[in-house]
Scaffold this active site. Structure first.
Site, short mmCIF file in Angstrom:
data_model
loop_
_atom_site.label_atom_id
_atom_site.label_comp_id
_atom_site.label_asym_id
_atom_site.label_seq_id
_atom_site.Cartn_x
_atom_site.Cartn_y
_atom_site.Cartn_z
N PHE A 129 12.74 0.03 20.49
CA PHE A 129 12.18 0.25 19.23
C PHE A 129 11.62 1.88 19.58
CE2 PHE A 129 7.68 0.82 17.59
CZ PHE A 129 7.84 0.28 16.12
N GLU A 133 7.75 10.44 19.61
CA GLU A 133 8.23 11.73 19.61
C GLU A 133 7.52 12.61 20.50
OE1 GLU A 133 9.57 13.62 16.05
OE2 GLU A 133 10.69 11.89 15.34
N PRO A 134 8.05 13.43 21.01
CA PRO A 134 7.42 14.30 21.96
C PRO A 134 5.89 14.94 21.30
CG PRO A 134 9.61 15.18 22.24
CD PRO A 134 9.57 14.12 21.14
N GLY A 137 3.04 11.11 18.81
CA GLY A 137 2.73 9.85 19.58
C GLY A 137 2.12 8.84 18.84
N SER A 138 0.52 9.29 18.75
CA SER A 138 -0.47 8.54 17.99
C SER A 138 -0.13 8.87 16.63
CB SER A 138 -1.85 8.81 18.17
OG SER A 138 -2.13 8.51 19.80
N ILE A 163 10.84 5.54 25.14
CA ILE A 163 11.46 4.57 24.61
C ILE A 163 11.91 3.48 25.68
CG2 ILE A 163 13.59 3.81 23.09
CD1 ILE A 163 11.46 5.98 22.00
N GLY A 345 -9.11 -3.17 51.68
CA GLY A 345 -7.83 -2.37 52.26
C GLY A 345 -6.64 -2.94 51.60
N GLU A 368 1.84 1.31 22.20
CA GLU A 368 1.80 0.53 20.98
C GLU A 368 0.31 0.66 20.31
OE1 GLU A 368 3.18 -3.29 20.53
OE2 GLU A 368 4.59 -3.05 22.42
N1 COS Z 1 0.46 -2.40 7.35
C1 COS Z 1 1.29 -2.25 6.16
N2 COS Z 1 1.22 -0.83 5.81
C2 COS Z 1 0.31 0.01 6.42
C3 COS Z 1 -0.15 -0.43 7.71
C4 COS Z 1 -0.02 -1.62 8.13
N3 COS Z 1 -0.43 -2.21 9.49
N4 COS Z 1 -0.96 0.90 8.16
C5 COS Z 1 -0.70 1.69 7.24
N5 COS Z 1 -0.08 1.26 6.17
C6 COS Z 1 0.38 2.00 4.96
C7 COS Z 1 -0.96 2.54 4.30
O1 COS Z 1 -1.47 1.34 3.33
C8 COS Z 1 -0.26 3.80 3.48
O2 COS Z 1 0.39 3.05 2.45
P1 COS Z 1 0.36 3.92 0.83
O3 COS Z 1 1.43 4.99 1.17
O4 COS Z 1 0.93 2.92 -0.03
O5 COS Z 1 -0.95 4.45 0.64
C9 COS Z 1 0.73 4.23 4.53
O6 COS Z 1 1.28 3.15 5.39
C10 COS Z 1 0.26 5.62 5.27
O7 COS Z 1 -0.82 4.76 6.12
P2 COS Z 1 -1.90 5.79 6.56
O8 COS Z 1 -2.37 6.96 5.55
O9 COS Z 1 -3.05 5.04 7.11
O10 COS Z 1 -1.11 6.69 7.92
P3 COS Z 1 -1.45 7.44 8.93
O11 COS Z 1 -0.83 8.24 9.47
O12 COS Z 1 -3.03 8.00 8.74
O13 COS Z 1 -1.76 6.18 10.13
C11 COS Z 1 -2.45 5.38 12.23
C12 COS Z 1 -2.44 6.48 11.14
C13 COS Z 1 -3.47 6.04 13.68
C14 COS Z 1 -2.93 4.11 11.75
C15 COS Z 1 -0.97 5.34 12.67
O14 COS Z 1 -0.34 6.51 12.64
C16 COS Z 1 -0.85 4.34 14.01
O15 COS Z 1 -1.05 3.40 14.12
N6 COS Z 1 -0.61 5.31 15.07
C17 COS Z 1 -0.10 4.79 16.41
C18 COS Z 1 1.08 4.61 16.62
C19 COS Z 1 1.54 4.10 17.93
O16 COS Z 1 1.20 2.88 18.07
N7 COS Z 1 2.09 4.77 18.57
C20 COS Z 1 2.81 4.24 19.95
C21 COS Z 1 4.21 4.24 19.78
S1 COS Z 1 4.81 2.75 19.40
S2 COS Z 1 5.41 1.79 21.20
#
Ligand code: COS
Length: 385
Positions: A129, A133-134, A137-138, A163, A345, A368
């Protein structure tokens, strides 16, 4: 023997209870004496053996060689908890087959599903998956890897990092900017075969608990438009839907590590003599054990609630999966730390089970979606009312 009374909870049906017992027996037979010298070789071998055992069928839907009509979250969680209790790398190998192919199960067309998923289920193709990216991330919506449309192809350029299975995967589910809109709404998902020209492993990353991890570089990497997963611009949602399923399973893996730590701690407490009694006779030890056992049950309730809600109620579980992941990973860290303390220890001697668990649990609070991101998600969903 670990506490299995949770399997009597109403979240489960006969298939999950059977899976817990059968996989545990398989793990006892197959995971006791592994050679960790070459982690890549071991992971490939584990994927092959998990495939032969039929366990990877839980990572894909039945129409493509899977165990149940749709991916069953409770089975994923029971499998990860069981494997993690025995061997972290086996859990990793199992989980990545699911996470790495989840976007295909969710959004792939029939042809892509037929081409990739049966091989994932048999352990013949290793999945990955590629989201982070650098500089993203979040904040996934900030990704800069691009996919430019050229006729019947897309051309990918950019870098992905952190990755898992990077370097050993046969294919990657890659998320890249296609520009339909700014931010999260301009991203699409693609399956990219590892051998595609223009895709290379930029660097291997060594970890405190080793597993295959790498950065990937895309330079003019041409993939057929038929490799796209879902509609253009929907990639972010596909990524989030995949994470909604697999975040609860990260909680389950943390639970498996924590249960193993408690088992080790109980053996130690009952066997270790000091001051004319056993470690378990001290009230301080009993207080620690009470906290550990309660933390484990609390995490298990949240984890299996999230899985049950998705499987049985068909509900979106963004909030519940985030709660489960946050609580289970954070509390497992504490449970393992307390277990290690009981070993004195010996707890920090390389190769001791609690020492290994101590290294293994740390990444789960980050990958994740870090704990801080889970808080963000829980707060947003709660504020929505
Ligand atoms: N399921 C379905 N749709 C989702 C969703 C979910 N769980 N979460 C968000 N969406 C949709 C939203 O509804 C929105 O849809 P519309 O365009 O129709 O309005 C769209 O996706 C954008 O969502 P949002 O505005 O919430 O995006 P953000 O960039 O603000 O999201 C978080 C922020 C923090 C929630 C997200 O970026 C995240 O989960 N980050 C962590 C990622 C992660 O786990 N990284 C580690 C790498 S993976 S190993």
């Amino acid at each position: 023997m670990s506490d299995r009374t949770y399997l009597d909870w109403p979240f489960f049906d006969a298939p999950q209870r059977r899976l817990a017992a059968d996989l545990d027996a398989w793990a006892v037979e197959n995971l006791a004496h592994l050679d960790h010298g070459d982690v890549d070789a071991l992971c490939r071998n584990l994927v092959t053996r998990l495939g032969h055992g039929g366990w990877l069928r839980h990572c894909v839907p039945a129409a493509y060689g899977g165990a149940s009509a749709a991916i069953d979250s409770r089975s994923l969680c029971v499998a990860r908890e069981t494997l993690a209790r025995h061997e972290g790398l086996a859990d990793f190998a199992f989980a990545m087959q699911g996470l790495g192919s989840g976007a295909i199960s969710i959004a792939g067309g029939e042809e892509l599903k037929q081409r990739y998923l049966p091989r994932v289920a048999r352990g013949e193709a290793i999945a990955a998956f590629a989201l982070s990216e650098p500089d993203a991330g979040s904040d996934v919506g900030a990704m800069s890897t691009s996919a430019r449309r050229e006729g019947e192809h897309y051309v990918l350029d950019g870098e992905k990092t952190w990755i898992s299975n990077g370097g050993i995967a046969d294919f990657y589910c890659v998320f890249a900017r296609t520009g339909e809109a700014a931010g999260a709404r301009g991203i699409s998902a693609f399956v990219v075969d590892a051998a595609t020209p223009g895709l290379e492993v930029a660097a291997r990353i060594e970890l405190i608990a080793p597993h295959p991890l790498a950065s990937l570089r895309f330079r003019g990497c041409r993939v057929s438009a038929k490799q796209r997963l879902g509609e253009p611009g929907q990639g972010f949602k596909v990524a989030m839907q995949t994470l909604d399923i697999f975040r609860a399973s990260v909680a389950a893996a943390a639970l498996g590590f924590a249960r193993r730590a408690l088992d080790e701690a109980l053996d130690r407490a009952k066997g270790r003599k000091m001051f004319g009694q056993t470690l378990a006779d001290f009230q301080l030890t009993q207080a620690a054990i009470a906290d550990m056992a309660t933390a484990i049950d609390s995490a298990a309730l949240l984890t299996y609630r999230a899985a049950w809600l998705r499987d049985v109620k068909g509900a979106r579980t963004t909030r519940e999966a985030a709660m489960a992941k946050m609580v289970a990973t954070e509390s497992a860290q504490q449970v393992i730390d307390r277990a290690l303390q009981m070993f004195g220890g010996l707890g920090v001697v390389s190769g001791y089970p609690v020492e290994k668990l101590y290294r293994e649990i740390r990444a789960l609070r980050i990958y994740e979606g870090a704990t801080e991101v889970q808080k963000l998600i829980i707060a947003r969903e709660t504020l929505k009312g």
